[in-house]
Write an enzyme that holds these catalytic residues in place. Structure first.
Site, PDB file in Angstrom:
ATOM      1  N   GLY A 203      41.574  49.898  36.007  1.00 41.92           N
ATOM      2  CA  GLY A 203      41.487  50.745  34.821  1.00 41.92           C
ATOM      3  C   GLY A 203      42.370  50.316  33.665  1.00 41.92           C
ATOM      4  CD  GLU A 234      41.021  48.793  44.292  1.00 46.12           C
ATOM      5  OE1 GLU A 234      40.831  48.573  45.474  1.00 46.12           O
ATOM      6  OE2 GLU A 234      40.389  49.646  43.643  1.00 46.12           O
ATOM      7  N   GLY A 236      39.921  44.905  37.180  1.00 48.22           N
ATOM      8  CA  GLY A 236      38.694  44.145  37.011  1.00 48.22           C
ATOM      9  C   GLY A 236      38.587  43.645  35.581  1.00 48.22           C
ATOM     10  NE  ARG A 237      36.037  47.468  30.986  1.00 49.07           N
ATOM     11  CZ  ARG A 237      34.720  47.516  30.839  1.00 49.07           C
ATOM     12  NH1 ARG A 237      34.123  46.687  30.016  1.00 49.07           N
ATOM     13  NH2 ARG A 237      33.990  48.405  31.494  1.00 49.07           N
ATOM     14  CB  CYS A 302      10.039  45.537  22.144  1.00 55.30           C
ATOM     15  SG  CYS A 302       9.403  43.873  22.302  1.00 55.30           S
ATOM     16  CE1 TYR A 331      32.880  46.674  35.897  1.00 54.95           C
ATOM     17  CE2 TYR A 331      34.696  46.031  34.476  1.00 54.95           C
ATOM     18  CZ  TYR A 331      34.234  46.590  35.650  1.00 54.95           C
ATOM     19  OH  TYR A 331      35.130  47.065  36.575  1.00 54.95           O
TER      20      TYR A 331
HETATM   21  C1  LIG Z   1      35.593  49.459  39.032  1.00 55.17           C
HETATM   22  C2  LIG Z   1      36.749  49.687  39.896  1.00 55.17           C
HETATM   23  C3  LIG Z   1      37.936  48.983  39.690  1.00 55.17           C
HETATM   24  C4  LIG Z   1      38.156  48.088  38.500  1.00 55.17           C
HETATM   25  O1  LIG Z   1      38.206  48.830  37.330  1.00 55.17           O
HETATM   26  P1  LIG Z   1      38.538  48.127  35.912  1.00 55.17           P
HETATM   27  O2  LIG Z   1      38.404  49.225  34.938  1.00 55.17           O
HETATM   28  O3  LIG Z   1      37.544  47.052  35.731  1.00 55.17           O
HETATM   29  O4  LIG Z   1      39.930  47.593  35.996  1.00 55.17           O
HETATM   30  C5  LIG Z   1      38.941  49.153  40.596  1.00 55.17           C
HETATM   31  N1  LIG Z   1      38.804  49.984  41.661  1.00 55.17           N
HETATM   32  C6  LIG Z   1      37.675  50.687  41.889  1.00 55.17           C
HETATM   33  C7  LIG Z   1      37.577  51.571  43.058  1.00 55.17           C
HETATM   34  C8  LIG Z   1      36.619  50.573  41.012  1.00 55.17           C
HETATM   35  O5  LIG Z   1      35.511  51.289  41.212  1.00 55.17           O
END
Ligand SMILES: *Cc1c(COP(=O)(O)O)cnc(C)c1O
Length: 352
Positions: A203, A234, A236-237, A302, A331
């Site tokens: 997050g 964890e 991601g983005r 379209c 993403y």
């Molecule tokens: C999607 C997700 C993440 C990663 O979230 P980001 O906003 O991309 O950092 C981590 N843990 C869980 C459980 C998720 O669903």
């Protein structure tokens, strides 16, 4: 943009294309690793491209996967990597696969899952009511278990499951202070149970309006309380967004009812990010003539929703100009509806 990325873009002979900067990504991950002293599992769903996973592997502690498909994919792409398996609605087969592959942690979402996890090491995913006002996406709803359900889960825990602690991914897109506010509450809540470890989720924000802005990992690390248990995150983005580009060329530039539109090859079925997040995707134009002023950049679909950036300032947009959309490393391709209208898929290029 780094010289090596510019060189790769200038060499492209067909569009659209994705370009991933693997050395840049590795450097970015190494910096996060250096500034954040707790465990980092990369959330593979942000971008599970095998080359991306392999570039990150030396700089993270492991990977978080959110489906049986991701589990098999990551297991294959980075053999031997430490894995955590989370996500709602895991099937019996997926849980059995996770047990069979010896996944290090399974994040339990409901009491039902307990019956399918003999011998597993688990975290219970908590759904806690902590304020997430600034969040782009609040992960409450069906995710995890509330306090009542968690206690029920604890009381029903079979002897052959090892409970290691808790998992709480409560929101996405948070700045340091907002994220810490939520996570301090999680840590305080969890401490009562004296867990071995707590996974605080992902997050960490990125700012699509300011491609140079970075989440401040140092301040974040400094704000995390000292606790007598292991912490894991964890992301991601914030890990992969910055090192991917969707590059395409302009097919047409036209004025309709007072507005200038640049129509690009491909579309948001290749880069869905600006549509899902409701932003203008940042970009760079490579061209030496054509429209300068304001324009709306659209794709070939379209639908009026096929918009990359709306009424943004541009320079030198003409048929043949090349446009590289920044921040297309997370993403982006993997959340897009690739086959809508049956355009050719982009080619993937890796700066190594
Ligand atoms: C999607 C997700 C993440 C990663 O979230 P980001 O906003 O991309 O950092 C981590 N843990 C869980 C459980 C998720 O669903």
């Amino acid at each position: 943009m780094e010289e090596r990325v510019l060189r790769e873009i200038s060499r492209l002979d067909s569009f659209p294309a994705y370009v991933y900067d693997l050395p840049g990504l590795a450097e970015h991950a190494a910096r996060i690793r250096a500034e954040f002293p707790h465990e980092i599992f990369y959330a593979a769903k942000a971008n599970p491209d095998p080359e991306i996973l392999r570039a990150l592997h030396p700089h993270v502690d492991g990977f978080e996967v959110a489906s049986g498909g991701e589990l098999q994919h990551v297991h294959r792409a980075v053999p031997g990597a430490r894995l955590a398996f989370g996500g709602p609605g895991k099937t019996d087969e997926e849980l059995a696969l996770a047990v069979r592959l010896g996944v290090e942690r399974i994040h339990v979402e409901s009491v039902r899952e307990l019956a399918h996890l003999p011998g597993a090491d688990v975290l219970l995913r908590a759904n806690l009511p902590f304020g997430v006002d600034g969040a782009a996406l609040a992960m409450s709803g069906p995710f995890g278990m509330d306090e009542l359900e968690l206690r029920r889960c604890l009381s029903l825990l079979p002897d052959d499951i090892r409970l290691r602690g808790f998992h709480a991914h409560l929101a996405s897109g948070l700045d340091v202070e907002e994220l810490l506010k939520v996570q301090r509450q999680v840590v305080e809540w969890a401490a009562e149970f004296a867990p071995e470890e707590v996974n605080l989720g992902g997050g960490m924000a990125v700012d699509y309006g300011d491609p140079l802005w970075r989440f401040d990992w140092k301040s974040y690390a400094a704000g995390i309380p000292d606790v007598p248990f292991r912490l894991r995150i964890e992301p991601g983005r914030a890990m992969t967004a910055y090192h991917g580009w969707y590059v395409t060329d302009v097919l047409d530039v036209k004025r309709t009812r007072g507005e200038t539109y640049a129509i690009l090859r491909g579309g948001t079925h290749h880069l869905r990010t600006p549509v899902t997040k409701g932003h203008d995707q940042p970009f760079t134009v490579f061209g030496d003539r054509g429209h300068s002023g304001t324009a709306t950049l659209v794709g070939q679909l379209c639908t009026p929703k096929d918009v990359f950036a709306s009424r943004v300032p541009v320079r030198n947009l003409a048929p043949g100009s090349v446009v590289a959309f920044d921040m297309a490393g997370a993403y982006a391709w993997n959340i897009s509806h690739h086959d809508f209208l049956m355009h050719p898929h982009p080619a993937f290029h890796y700066v190594t």
